[in-house]
Design a protein around this motif. Structure first.
Motif, PDB file in Angstrom:
ATOM      1  N   GLN A 262       0.813  -1.204   0.000  1.00 26.59           N
ATOM      2  CA  GLN A 262       0.000   0.000   0.000  1.00 26.59           C
ATOM      3  C   GLN A 262       0.855   1.265   0.000  1.00 26.59           C
ATOM      4  N   ASN A 263       0.239   2.361  -0.442  1.00 29.62           N
ATOM      5  CA  ASN A 263       0.888   3.679  -0.454  1.00 29.62           C
ATOM      6  C   ASN A 263       2.156   3.700  -1.287  1.00 29.62           C
ATOM      7  N   GLN A 286      -3.820  -1.006  -1.183  1.00 29.84           N
ATOM      8  CA  GLN A 286      -4.530   0.248  -0.983  1.00 29.84           C
ATOM      9  C   GLN A 286      -3.675   1.457  -1.373  1.00 29.84           C
ATOM     10  N   TYR A 287      -4.361   2.531  -1.780  1.00 27.41           N
ATOM     11  CA  TYR A 287      -3.731   3.811  -2.068  1.00 27.41           C
ATOM     12  C   TYR A 287      -2.636   3.695  -3.125  1.00 27.41           C
ATOM     13  N   ASN A 288      -2.991   3.050  -4.236  1.00 23.49           N
ATOM     14  CA  ASN A 288      -2.147   3.005  -5.421  1.00 23.49           C
ATOM     15  C   ASN A 288      -2.993   3.445  -6.618  1.00 23.49           C
ATOM     16  N   SER A 313      -8.051   0.122  -2.892  1.00 19.98           N
ATOM     17  CA  SER A 313      -8.839   1.350  -2.885  1.00 19.98           C
ATOM     18  C   SER A 313      -9.956   1.171  -3.907  1.00 19.98           C
ATOM     19  N   GLU A 337     -10.795   0.118   1.676  1.00 16.28           N
ATOM     20  CA  GLU A 337     -10.145   0.660   2.869  1.00 16.28           C
ATOM     21  C   GLU A 337     -11.037   1.582   3.675  1.00 16.28           C
TER      22      GLU A 337
END
Length: 387
Positions: A262-263, A286-288, A313, A337
């Motif tokens: 993530q990220n 998440q967060y891509n 996400s 998320e």
């Protein structure tokens, strides 16, 4: 006049001893104004020391010098402590360690803690004599590189913690000399790339933490090939943009349970990147800014039968997952998320200029988010679905 001479005498004594190491223990078992000493332990924690004290009993096994103001370790400063197994130098101001500083310790030292000091570089051969080392803690310093010539073979080393430094460079093959390494922590550094073969010969490694670095790519397709014993790989909070199809699937990661991505800046994940991970339980993406999502990027039941959680996400880019043949299986494991529910229980409204996830209640015509319904769905789903 007599009082003045007394003051002068005291001042002379203070000047004479200023800058000289203080004695740790008068004799074994005696109380000391500097350290608390027993037959095998010497505790000098938070004693205001600026140098390593003298008079440490030769039978000492555990020496705690943490929380002082020690700035350097000269050559042979621990000479005569051949039975020492634990040396804690954390929370000092150490900026230099002479080669040979640990020369008098022999092979008995298994734990060395130098965390939270001011080290920037390590002298050539500084740790070479510590052949029995099991754990080394170098976190919270200012180290910029890890060079082969600073360390020995350390064939029993199991924990290497170098979190929160300023690392930009690691010598090729640096960790391959530690075949029993089980926990490797390199989080919160400035690593933009990794040298080829950096994790070779690490079949015993269980946990690898590379989170919070500057990694933009994993150029060596075989970088994880020897991590057959790895259960946890953390690549969160980097700048990875692309994952090649074989980066994990061709690396024999048969015991990998947790993979954190993530990220990052991932926009492309090639099909099959997460194949052949039979023990995988949790995959976090998440967060891509994923683009062109295809069924081939999600784990399948035959490849990852142990999967419990797949976190993403929930943007419109993942809508193609709804059409995947294995959606009935992977959908109940795919978590959004910020929705507190699985993707199978929501629909995606992609008709607006700013796509967003919406609940199943929206799909039936509700004009505003019904959070009570959403919470009820989440609670109901978790009665039957393991996280």
């Amino acid at each position: 006049m007599h009082f003045l001479w007394v003051l002068l005498a005291i001042s002379a004594v203070l000047v004479a001893v200023q800058g000289q190491p203080q004695p740790a223990c008068d004799s074994v078992g005696d109380a000391s104004p500097v350290c608390r000493c027993t037959s095998t332990r010497v505790n000098c924690k938070n004693a205001g020391l600026t140098d390593v004290p003298t008079g440490i009993p030769s039978g000492t096994r555990k020496l705690d010098l943490s929380g002082n103001r020690i700035t350097s370790l000269p050559k042979m400063v621990f000479d005569g402590l051949s039975r020492l197994d634990t040396l804690d130098l954390s929370d000092n101001k150490i900026s230099s360690i002479d080669a040979g500083a640990f020369g008098g310790l022999g092979y008995s030292v298994d734990t060395l803690d130098l965390s939270n000091n001011e080290l920037v570089t390590l002298e050539k051969g500084v740790f070479r004599g510590l052949r029995g080392l099991l754990k080394i803690y170098l976190s919270d310093n200012n180290l910029i590189e890890l060079k082969n010539n600073s360390f020995g073979t350390h064939r029993s080393l199991s924990i290497f913690n170098c979190n929160n430094n300023k690392l930009t460079t690691i010598d090729a093959g640096f960790f391959s000399r530690y075949p029993k390494l089980a926990y490797l922590y390199l989080s919160r550094n400035n690593l933009a790339s990794l040298p080829p073969g950096v994790f070779d010969n690490l079949s015993k490694l269980w946990s690898l933490d590379l989170s919070n670095n500057e990694l933009e790519s994993l150029d060596d397709a075989a970088i994880f090939k020897d991590l057959s014993g790895a259960g946890f790989i953390d690549l969160r909070l980097n700048k990875l943009k692309r994952l090649a199809s074989g980066i994990f699937s061709k690396s024999n990661l048969i015991k990998l349970k947790f993979l954190a991505l993530q990220n990052n800046s991932l926009s492309v994940i090639e099909n099959g990147a997460f194949d052949n991970l039979p023990s995988l339980q949790s995959l976090d993406l998440q967060y891509n800014p994923l683009e062109n999502v295809d069924c081939g990027i999600v784990p399948t039941q035959d490849m990852s039968p142990s999967l419990e959680r797949f976190s993403v996400s929930c943007t419109c880019e993942i809508k193609p997952l709804y059409s995947c043949p294995n959606f009935a299986w992977v959908g109940v494991k795919t978590r959004c998320e910020d929705m507190w529910t699985t993707i199978i229980r929501i629909s995606l409204d992609c008709s607006t200029a700013a796509p967003m996830a919406r609940s199943a209640a929206h799909a039936s015509g509700t004009t505003s988010t019904n959070w009570i319904t959403l919470a009820a769905q989440w609670l109901f789903s978790n009665l039957f679905i393991r996280d």
